[in-house]
Design an enzyme around this catalytic site. Structure first.
Site, mmCIF file in Angstrom:
data_model
loop_
_atom_site.group_PDB
_atom_site.id
_atom_site.type_symbol
_atom_site.label_atom_id
_atom_site.label_comp_id
_atom_site.label_asym_id
_atom_site.label_seq_id
_atom_site.Cartn_x
_atom_site.Cartn_y
_atom_site.Cartn_z
ATOM 1 N N ARG A 202 0.814 -1.219 0.000
ATOM 2 C CA ARG A 202 0.000 0.000 0.000
ATOM 3 C C ARG A 202 0.850 1.273 0.000
ATOM 4 O O ARG A 202 0.780 2.075 0.923
ATOM 5 C CB ARG A 202 -0.950 0.043 1.206
ATOM 6 C CG ARG A 202 -1.892 -1.126 1.287
ATOM 7 C CD ARG A 202 -2.899 -0.961 2.417
ATOM 8 N NE ARG A 202 -3.786 -2.121 2.489
ATOM 9 C CZ ARG A 202 -4.727 -2.305 3.405
ATOM 10 N NH1 ARG A 202 -4.925 -1.400 4.339
ATOM 11 N NH2 ARG A 202 -5.488 -3.384 3.386
ATOM 12 N N ASP A 272 15.372 0.264 -9.488
ATOM 13 C CA ASP A 272 16.728 -0.195 -9.169
ATOM 14 C C ASP A 272 16.579 -1.456 -8.341
ATOM 15 O O ASP A 272 16.188 -1.395 -7.172
ATOM 16 C CB ASP A 272 17.484 0.893 -8.393
ATOM 17 C CG ASP A 272 18.921 0.485 -8.086
ATOM 18 O OD1 ASP A 272 19.279 -0.688 -8.346
ATOM 19 O OD2 ASP A 272 19.673 1.330 -7.579
ATOM 20 N N ASP A 276 22.801 -2.956 -4.808
ATOM 21 C CA ASP A 276 24.263 -2.915 -4.813
ATOM 22 C C ASP A 276 24.859 -1.671 -4.153
ATOM 23 O O ASP A 276 26.057 -1.417 -4.260
ATOM 24 C CB ASP A 276 24.796 -3.041 -6.249
ATOM 25 C CG ASP A 276 24.434 -1.829 -7.099
ATOM 26 O OD1 ASP A 276 23.603 -1.013 -6.653
ATOM 27 O OD2 ASP A 276 24.993 -1.699 -8.205
#
Ligand SMILES: *[C@@H]1O[C@H](CO)[C@@H](O)[C@H](O)[C@H]1NC(C)=O
Length: 362
Positions: A202, A272, A276
């Site tokens: 939500r 993304d 990393d």
């Protein structure tokens, strides 16, 4: 003041544009809110839960502009119910500003409310796990701007049956309990330049026609959700950045339960998903099995989408939430800045390790 392109107004599409804005720079469907404009200025002079000079007393009548002569946390012993026709200016507080802890701030069923620079942090100090940090259920014409909404138990923001609402420039983070962000039904609603952090789902749940522009969503399990059973709505989803974190199990749940009944204009969104430690996402604009709109449903959505998704990350990390930024918001922003390596879904604010039992000091 943000003026909209008059050419866009002329085409007669659905528009949130109104003659007078809630404040300079107010955007979206809640910008129609008049708040306490023209009313009495009432000063909050202490941090007490109730009584003369308290926040609870100040918000107990309509047509008021609420300002703060004190800073720090107001700890609620029960939900505080706002009146209609209120402007709450948290940035009037001296020093590091003002926060509400331990109970729900409720605009339920009320209208015309402007809230800026207010921290609303429910947490487990509230024994009622059925309540939210901010409740605007059945409310109309409400704008939240530069607020910090954390530790909600049911939802961070409950906006079921709410009409004409905006949440902008706000931090909506670390919900506990159900671990939900915002639940909106009826609408229309605008979510603009918000930072959503570490929730199960939500962010928001949009069972309404929605503008969703320049938001940053970090460490989600499911982010933008329509729910397959909620009805068929229109969604403008533009220039948002979804960033996975340790709690993200499926990056594609950035868009969740978006069935073919949903009509979506999706553009400039990024994901993304590699966790990393660097912001290095890629374009991500396929919204489940939703029906693709070739143009936004709301007339001013493109005009509002002034930042790219990457620029929205920079802007939101710097500016979202109540100012000045306090200990808890700094904690939240630092989690996001790990870009994939840090982040937890909490059940109790104390587990964050932030001072003052997780609430931090204001
Ligand atoms: C919602 O906003 C529109 C303008 O965008 C206005 O015409 C309508 O009356 C508002 N609804 C309510 C319930 O105030």
């Amino acid at each position: 003041m943000r003026l909209l392109n008059p050419c866009l107004l002329a085409i007669g599409a659905l528009s949130p544009v109104v003659a007078a804005l809630a404040f300079d720079g107010a955007v979206g469907f809640g910008a129609i809110a008049t708040g306490g404009t023209g009313g009495t200025t009432v000063h909050v002079t202490n941090l007490d839960d109730s009584g003369s000079g308290s926040f609870r007393d100040a918000v107990s009548a309509s047509n008021r502009i609420i300002v703060f002569d004190v800073s720090g946390y107001i700890q609620l012993s029960s939900a505080v119910s706002l009146s209609s026709g209120l402007t709450i200016n948290g940035d009037s507080a001296p020093g590091n500003g003002i926060g509400i802890m331990g109970g729900e701030v409720s605009a339920s069923g009320k209208s015309n409310i402007i809230i800026r620079h207010l921290r609303m942090r429910q947490g487990t100090l509230d024994s009622d796990s059925g309540k939210s940090a901010f409740n605007m259920g059945k409310a109309t014409n409400v704008i939240l701007d530069h607020c910090s909404v954390e530790y909600g138990q049911w939802d961070s923001i409950d906006a079921v049956s709410a009409v004409n609402i905006t949440v902008s420039n706000s931090i909506i983070a670390l919900p506990i309990g159900q671990q939900f962000g915002a639940h909106v039904e009826t609408g229309p609603s605008t979510f603009y330049r918000n930072l959503w952090v570490s929730a199960h789902n939500r962010q928001p749940l949009s069972k309404d026609d929605t503008q969703y522009i320049n938001n940053v969503i970090y460490n989600y399990q499911a982010a933008y959700t329509a729910a397959n059973t909620g009805g068929d709505f229109s969604h403008d989803i533009i220039n948002n950045y979804f960033i996975t974190g340790p709690s993200t199990t499926s990056s594609s749940d950035a868009f969740y339960q978006m069935n073919s009944g949903q009509s979506v204009y999706s553009s400039g969104n990024y994901l993304d998903s590699n966790k990393d430690g660097v912001l290095n996402g890629a374009a991500y604009n396929t919204v489940g099995s939703a029906t693709v709109l070739s143009a936004p449903w709301a007339s001013d959505s493109l005009a509002l989408a002034t930042l790219s998704a990457a620029d929205a990350v920079t802007y939101v990390l710097q500016n979202a939430g109540a100012s000045p930024r306090d200990e808890l918001d700094t904690f939240v922003v630092n989690v996001v800045k790990s870009f994939g390596t840090d982040g937890t879904l909490y059940k109790n604010q104390a587990n964050t390790g932030v001072s003052n039992g997780g609430y931090g000091t204001v």
